[in-house]
Design an enzyme around this catalytic site. Structure first.
Site, short mmCIF file in Angstrom:
data_model
loop_
_atom_site.label_atom_id
_atom_site.label_comp_id
_atom_site.label_asym_id
_atom_site.label_seq_id
_atom_site.Cartn_x
_atom_site.Cartn_y
_atom_site.Cartn_z
N HIS A 245 0.94 -1.15 0.10
CA HIS A 245 -0.03 -0.07 -0.10
C HIS A 245 0.81 1.29 0.17
O HIS A 245 2.05 1.16 0.58
CB HIS A 245 -0.85 0.10 1.22
CG HIS A 245 -2.12 0.80 1.01
ND1 HIS A 245 -2.01 2.30 1.62
CD2 HIS A 245 -3.37 0.62 0.65
CE1 HIS A 245 -2.97 2.94 1.30
NE2 HIS A 245 -3.91 2.07 0.71
N GLU A 300 -7.79 -4.90 -0.49
CA GLU A 300 -8.34 -5.39 -1.65
C GLU A 300 -8.38 -7.15 -1.46
O GLU A 300 -9.32 -7.50 -2.14
CB GLU A 300 -7.56 -4.99 -3.00
CG GLU A 300 -7.44 -3.55 -2.87
CD GLU A 300 -8.81 -2.86 -3.66
OE1 GLU A 300 -9.87 -3.62 -3.36
OE2 GLU A 300 -8.65 -1.86 -4.15
N1 COA Z 1 4.16 -7.66 -4.84
C1 COA Z 1 5.40 -7.74 -4.97
N2 COA Z 1 6.36 -6.87 -4.83
C2 COA Z 1 5.60 -5.67 -4.65
C3 COA Z 1 4.35 -5.54 -4.39
C4 COA Z 1 3.45 -6.69 -4.37
N3 COA Z 1 2.16 -6.46 -4.26
N4 COA Z 1 3.85 -4.24 -3.83
C5 COA Z 1 5.19 -3.61 -3.83
N5 COA Z 1 6.28 -4.33 -4.29
C6 COA Z 1 7.57 -4.18 -4.34
C7 COA Z 1 7.82 -3.20 -5.62
O1 COA Z 1 8.06 -4.15 -6.76
C8 COA Z 1 9.29 -2.41 -5.03
O2 COA Z 1 10.13 -3.47 -5.24
P1 COA Z 1 11.66 -2.72 -5.53
O3 COA Z 1 12.10 -1.48 -4.40
O4 COA Z 1 12.40 -4.23 -5.50
O5 COA Z 1 11.47 -2.05 -7.01
C9 COA Z 1 8.89 -2.32 -3.58
O6 COA Z 1 8.01 -3.12 -3.30
C10 COA Z 1 8.19 -1.22 -3.44
O7 COA Z 1 7.29 -0.74 -4.24
P2 COA Z 1 6.51 0.56 -4.37
O8 COA Z 1 6.13 1.11 -5.86
O9 COA Z 1 7.20 1.69 -3.66
O10 COA Z 1 5.26 0.65 -3.62
P3 COA Z 1 4.14 1.69 -4.04
O11 COA Z 1 3.75 2.23 -2.54
O12 COA Z 1 4.05 2.65 -4.96
O13 COA Z 1 2.90 0.56 -4.35
C11 COA Z 1 0.81 -0.67 -4.51
C12 COA Z 1 1.49 0.46 -3.64
C13 COA Z 1 -0.38 -0.73 -3.88
C14 COA Z 1 0.59 0.58 -5.80
C15 COA Z 1 1.57 -1.88 -4.65
O14 COA Z 1 1.87 -2.49 -3.56
C16 COA Z 1 0.98 -2.78 -5.56
O15 COA Z 1 1.01 -2.69 -6.86
N6 COA Z 1 0.15 -3.91 -5.08
C17 COA Z 1 -0.54 -4.56 -5.91
C18 COA Z 1 -1.72 -4.30 -6.40
C19 COA Z 1 -3.03 -3.98 -5.31
O16 COA Z 1 -3.08 -5.02 -4.30
N7 COA Z 1 -3.58 -2.79 -5.30
C20 COA Z 1 -4.64 -2.47 -4.28
C21 COA Z 1 -3.96 -1.44 -3.23
S1 COA Z 1 -5.28 -0.89 -2.05
#
Ligand code: COA
Length: 355
Positions: A245, A300
């Protein structure tokens, strides 16, 4: 300049506080954990309190919302043929846009009451079924499920949907709430503001993730495949749906509330037990692979399980989210009306100079 407005404060609100570092969500002085047992109407009364011209308690709100559902149902029927070819959220957008901005106090009630009436009719239409008229004597969550299935549903399912609607009722200045407040600040009217909120919610970066959680569970298939499937997905650099998140860096309190709601449901076909095994394995793998980044279950994951268990098809999930968030959108519009200040930020011109 901050293109995503991260860290920019543009509103004061009494409605909700998202504390990402501590994993807390507070709605008007109540932790989400406390509110998870409340009815949707009670939370709506809390959010609207002292912002709407008239304070309605839970019982009066329940009555007025029931009556407003009947009005919404009558207004909807003639418009149903126009929904042909639209996705469910596009159909909801169209039906809400038929409501006139000109009416006064009943506005908020109509918006909150009409959304589940429309969402249930749209979901039934997708199965080739006629809409079911509301029963004004029921609470909104119970009647929503009744209008979806055509008969009253067991108390455990109603309680799970109620918890879901309460859990998503408000969440700080998220994209759809901000959109609704921007429109409200132009004095465009309540329906225009909440339709703007719905348009923002429609985007996959906001309201669209629970469907893919179920796709992931289906694709994993059986227990033997959990670890190999997750390992392969992470090896391909994919993200596991329902984890991580942007704001919550510890646990997402909404996931905990919904996990408890799921625990109260009958586990038909072992789906929930299977999902819990997937969750445990995913958390273990994410902790191994990304030790520097605490990745926890988000809202989610359990939303998908709750909405599936109470009988909504995946294509209806965004509309069900809108039914809950309508509480927050309407409350924020009320709050914005009191600020009475047009939201009008600035852009920096980087185009060519005039010749
Ligand atoms: N599965 C695997 N790896 C994940 C991940 C997940 N669900 N969420 C984050 N990561 C990893 C990223 O690949 C990144 O790795 P890196 O640093 O080696 O590149 C690291 O964790 C940080 O990710 P970041 O892009 O900073 O996270 P964010 O805060 O921008 O993203 C979300 C938040 C929600 C967009 C992200 O966690 C995600 O895509 N989750 C899956 C989709 C989801 O469940 N969405 C509903 C949200 S309520």
């Amino acid at each position: 300049m901050s293109p995503g407005l991260e860290g920019v404060v543009v509103a004061e609100t009494v409605l909700s506080h998202v504390d990402g570092a501590a994993g807390r969500l507070v709605l008007r002085g109540h932790e989400l954990d406390q509110l998870a047992g409340w009815s949707f109407e009670a939370v709506l009364a809390l959010l609207w309190r002292d912002l709407a011209p008239e304070n309605l308690d839970e019982a009066r709100l329940r009555m007025r919302l029931g009556a407003a559902r009947e009005v919404a149902f009558d207004r909807m029927k003639a418009a149903l043929p126009a929904l042909e070819g639209l996705s469910e959220v596009e159909a909801l957008r169209l039906l809400l846009s038929l409501l006139p901005d000109a009416e006064a106090e009943s506005h908020r009630l109509v918006a909150v009451a009409a959304t589940p009436v429309f969402a249930a009719a749209i979901a039934r239409r997708g199965r080739g079924l006629e809409p079911v008229a509301p029963d004004a004597s029921l609470g909104l969550a119970a009647d929503f499920l009744r209008m979806l299935h055509g008969s009253e549903q067991p108390a455990d399912k109603v309680a799970a949907l109620e918890t879901y609607l309460v859990t998503v009722a408000d969440h700080g200045l998220n994209a759809s709430t901000f959109a609704a407040r921007v429109i409200a600040s132009t004095q465009a009217g309540l329906f225009s503001s909440v339709i703007g909120g719905l348009c923002a919610l429609k985007g996959p970066l906001h309201g669209g993730a629970p469907g893919p959680v179920l796709d992931m569970l289906d694709s994993i298939g059986g227990e033997d495949n959990i670890r190999p499937w997750l390992v392969a997905a992470l090896d391909r650099g994919e993200r596991l749906m329902g984890f991580g998140h942007r704001i919550y860096r510890v646990r997402d309190p909404r996931a905990d509330a919904l996990k408890r709601a799921v625990a109260g449901l009958k586990d038909t076909g072992g789906r929930i037990a299977f999902a819990e095994k997937v969750e445990a394995e995913a958390l273990a793998l994410l902790a191994e692979r990304k030790p520097q980044k605490p990745l926890q279950t988000n809202v989610e994951f359990y939303t998908a399980l709750v909405l599936e268990a109470v009988g909504f098809p995946r294509r209806s999930f965004t509309n069900v989210f809108a039914c809950g968030r309508m509480a927050g959108w309407t409350a924020h519009v009320l709050e914005q009306d009191k600020v009475a200040r047009l939201i009008r930020p600035q852009s920096r011109y980087v185009g060519p100079a005039p010749v």
